[in-house]
Design a protein around this motif. Sequence first.
Motif, mmCIF file in Angstrom:
data_model
loop_
_atom_site.group_PDB
_atom_site.id
_atom_site.type_symbol
_atom_site.label_atom_id
_atom_site.label_comp_id
_atom_site.label_asym_id
_atom_site.label_seq_id
_atom_site.Cartn_x
_atom_site.Cartn_y
_atom_site.Cartn_z
ATOM 1 N N ILE A 38 0.913 -1.149 -0.042
ATOM 2 C CA ILE A 38 0.158 0.035 0.025
ATOM 3 C C ILE A 38 0.750 1.214 0.043
ATOM 4 C CG2 ILE A 38 -1.579 1.525 1.630
ATOM 5 C CD1 ILE A 38 -3.068 -0.900 -0.120
ATOM 6 N N SER A 39 1.981 1.234 0.847
ATOM 7 C CA SER A 39 2.645 2.455 0.676
ATOM 8 C C SER A 39 3.545 2.539 -0.562
ATOM 9 C CB SER A 39 3.803 2.272 1.719
ATOM 10 O OG SER A 39 4.745 1.318 1.527
ATOM 11 N N TRP A 40 3.914 1.735 -1.424
ATOM 12 C CA TRP A 40 4.188 1.574 -2.523
ATOM 13 C C TRP A 40 3.191 2.210 -3.417
ATOM 14 C CZ3 TRP A 40 3.811 -1.008 -7.312
ATOM 15 C CH2 TRP A 40 4.695 -0.749 -8.316
ATOM 16 N N LEU A 41 1.990 1.803 -3.393
ATOM 17 C CA LEU A 41 1.068 2.300 -4.448
ATOM 18 C C LEU A 41 0.484 3.619 -4.211
ATOM 19 C CD1 LEU A 41 -1.202 -0.916 -4.522
ATOM 20 C CD2 LEU A 41 0.098 -0.160 -6.455
ATOM 21 N N GLU A 42 0.588 3.840 -2.790
ATOM 22 C CA GLU A 42 0.184 5.459 -2.620
ATOM 23 C C GLU A 42 1.101 6.322 -2.943
ATOM 24 O OE1 GLU A 42 -0.313 9.080 -0.143
ATOM 25 O OE2 GLU A 42 1.592 7.719 -0.066
ATOM 26 N N GLY A 43 2.483 5.928 -2.928
ATOM 27 C CA GLY A 43 3.514 6.672 -3.392
ATOM 28 C C GLY A 43 3.376 6.877 -4.938
ATOM 29 N N ILE A 44 3.218 6.083 -5.630
ATOM 30 C CA ILE A 44 2.977 6.196 -7.129
ATOM 31 C C ILE A 44 1.794 7.311 -7.325
ATOM 32 C CG2 ILE A 44 2.390 4.929 -9.149
ATOM 33 C CD1 ILE A 44 4.100 2.378 -8.188
ATOM 34 N N SER A 45 0.826 6.675 -6.819
ATOM 35 C CA SER A 45 -0.484 7.694 -6.923
ATOM 36 C C SER A 45 -0.250 9.144 -6.728
ATOM 37 C CB SER A 45 -1.773 7.215 -6.194
ATOM 38 O OG SER A 45 -1.406 7.269 -4.889
ATOM 39 N N TYR A 46 0.428 9.305 -5.392
ATOM 40 C CA TYR A 46 0.951 10.796 -4.999
ATOM 41 C C TYR A 46 1.826 11.431 -6.138
ATOM 42 C CZ TYR A 46 2.275 14.432 -1.817
ATOM 43 O OH TYR A 46 2.578 15.645 -1.053
ATOM 44 N N ILE A 47 2.939 10.517 -6.713
ATOM 45 C CA ILE A 47 3.728 11.145 -7.617
ATOM 46 C C ILE A 47 2.883 11.448 -9.004
ATOM 47 C CG2 ILE A 47 5.737 10.625 -9.242
ATOM 48 C CD1 ILE A 47 6.276 11.473 -6.246
ATOM 49 N N LEU A 48 1.969 10.515 -9.509
ATOM 50 C CA LEU A 48 1.284 10.849 -10.473
ATOM 51 C C LEU A 48 0.512 11.869 -10.379
ATOM 52 C CD1 LEU A 48 0.263 7.139 -11.493
ATOM 53 C CD2 LEU A 48 2.002 8.775 -12.715
ATOM 54 N N LEU A 49 -0.209 12.294 -9.250
ATOM 55 C CA LEU A 49 -0.955 13.268 -8.965
ATOM 56 C C LEU A 49 -0.104 14.645 -8.913
ATOM 57 C CD1 LEU A 49 -3.972 13.958 -8.392
ATOM 58 C CD2 LEU A 49 -3.305 13.838 -6.009
ATOM 59 N N LEU A 50 0.891 14.556 -8.319
ATOM 60 C CA LEU A 50 1.674 16.196 -8.185
ATOM 61 C C LEU A 50 2.455 16.515 -9.472
ATOM 62 C CD1 LEU A 50 3.499 15.624 -4.534
ATOM 63 C CD2 LEU A 50 1.790 17.173 -5.434
ATOM 64 N N PHE A 51 2.911 15.377 -9.853
ATOM 65 C CA PHE A 51 4.121 15.769 -11.262
ATOM 66 C C PHE A 51 3.573 15.485 -12.579
ATOM 67 C CE2 PHE A 51 6.938 14.693 -7.402
ATOM 68 C CZ PHE A 51 7.410 16.021 -7.477
ATOM 69 N N ILE A 52 2.377 14.983 -12.797
ATOM 70 C CA ILE A 52 1.350 14.768 -14.118
ATOM 71 C C ILE A 52 0.170 15.412 -13.985
ATOM 72 C CG2 ILE A 52 0.600 13.157 -15.839
ATOM 73 C CD1 ILE A 52 2.978 11.359 -14.674
ATOM 74 N N ALA A 53 -0.801 14.905 -13.301
ATOM 75 C CA ALA A 53 -1.986 15.484 -13.263
ATOM 76 C C ALA A 53 -2.144 16.804 -13.048
ATOM 77 C CB ALA A 53 -2.931 14.753 -12.427
ATOM 78 N N THR A 54 -1.475 17.459 -11.743
ATOM 79 C CA THR A 54 -1.563 18.626 -11.311
ATOM 80 C C THR A 54 -0.924 19.792 -12.302
ATOM 81 O OG1 THR A 54 -1.479 18.114 -9.108
ATOM 82 C CG2 THR A 54 -0.979 20.524 -9.684
ATOM 83 N N PRO A 55 0.402 19.316 -13.057
ATOM 84 C CA PRO A 55 0.843 20.243 -14.379
ATOM 85 C C PRO A 55 -0.162 20.326 -15.232
ATOM 86 C CG PRO A 55 2.647 19.058 -13.170
ATOM 87 C CD PRO A 55 1.163 18.682 -12.584
ATOM 88 N N ILE A 56 -0.803 19.395 -15.746
ATOM 89 C CA ILE A 56 -1.830 19.257 -17.016
ATOM 90 C C ILE A 56 -2.748 20.100 -16.507
ATOM 91 C CG2 ILE A 56 -3.453 17.676 -18.033
ATOM 92 C CD1 ILE A 56 -1.262 15.656 -18.055
ATOM 93 N N LYS A 57 -3.486 20.099 -15.297
ATOM 94 C CA LYS A 57 -4.626 20.560 -14.660
ATOM 95 C C LYS A 57 -4.162 22.631 -15.149
ATOM 96 C CE LYS A 57 -7.657 21.936 -10.811
ATOM 97 N NZ LYS A 57 -7.948 21.713 -9.750
ATOM 98 N N TYR A 58 -2.989 22.772 -14.664
ATOM 99 C CA TYR A 58 -2.678 24.043 -14.472
ATOM 100 C C TYR A 58 -2.248 24.783 -15.914
ATOM 101 C CZ TYR A 58 -4.341 24.201 -9.657
ATOM 102 O OH TYR A 58 -4.999 24.064 -8.493
ATOM 103 N N LEU A 59 -1.414 23.867 -16.273
ATOM 104 C CA LEU A 59 -0.579 24.357 -17.871
ATOM 105 C C LEU A 59 -1.669 24.151 -19.029
ATOM 106 C CD1 LEU A 59 2.828 22.988 -17.053
ATOM 107 C CD2 LEU A 59 2.021 25.390 -16.807
ATOM 108 N N GLN A 60 -2.480 23.141 -19.045
ATOM 109 C CA GLN A 60 -3.348 22.957 -20.019
ATOM 110 C C GLN A 60 -4.827 23.064 -19.688
ATOM 111 O OE1 GLN A 60 -2.504 19.063 -21.459
ATOM 112 N NE2 GLN A 60 -0.468 19.448 -22.494
ATOM 113 N N GLY A 61 -5.312 23.606 -18.556
ATOM 114 C CA GLY A 61 -6.517 23.519 -18.211
ATOM 115 C C GLY A 61 -7.539 22.614 -18.119
ATOM 116 N N ASN A 62 -6.891 21.550 -17.893
ATOM 117 C CA ASN A 62 -7.667 20.112 -18.062
ATOM 118 C C ASN A 62 -7.665 19.402 -16.844
ATOM 119 O OD1 ASN A 62 -8.642 17.532 -18.431
ATOM 120 N ND2 ASN A 62 -7.323 17.154 -20.321
ATOM 121 N N PRO A 63 -8.744 19.458 -15.811
ATOM 122 C CA PRO A 63 -8.640 18.944 -14.645
ATOM 123 C C PRO A 63 -9.113 17.541 -14.518
ATOM 124 C CG PRO A 63 -10.681 20.312 -14.948
ATOM 125 C CD PRO A 63 -9.867 20.403 -16.282
#
Length: 90
Positions: A8-33
């Motif tokens: 679970i700690s490994w999966l949680e870490g992966i989900s956090y990294i994806l959220l911080l470094f992929i999803a959030t930049p896409i949301k704010y740079l491309q306007g796609n939430p």
Amino acid sequence: MINFFKLISWLEGISYILLLFIATPIKYLQGNPEYVKMLGMPHGILFVIYIVLAIMLKYELKWSNKTFGMVCLLSILPFGTFFVGKYLKK
């Protein structure tokens, strides 16, 4: 239960990294939430499971407050949960 916690700690870490470094930049740079919406819920669920398991293991394995605090601190640091297994071996 400790092996499940490490998974679970490994999966949680992966989900956090994806959220911080992929999803959030896409949301704010491309306007796609959509990616934040798609990754936010699984990350939240994994985070809650991580904390509940940490509390259970604190009592089961008789962790000190320092160990429990470090395990919780690692859950909020990017890449932190990847080091939980190594920290617990000490």
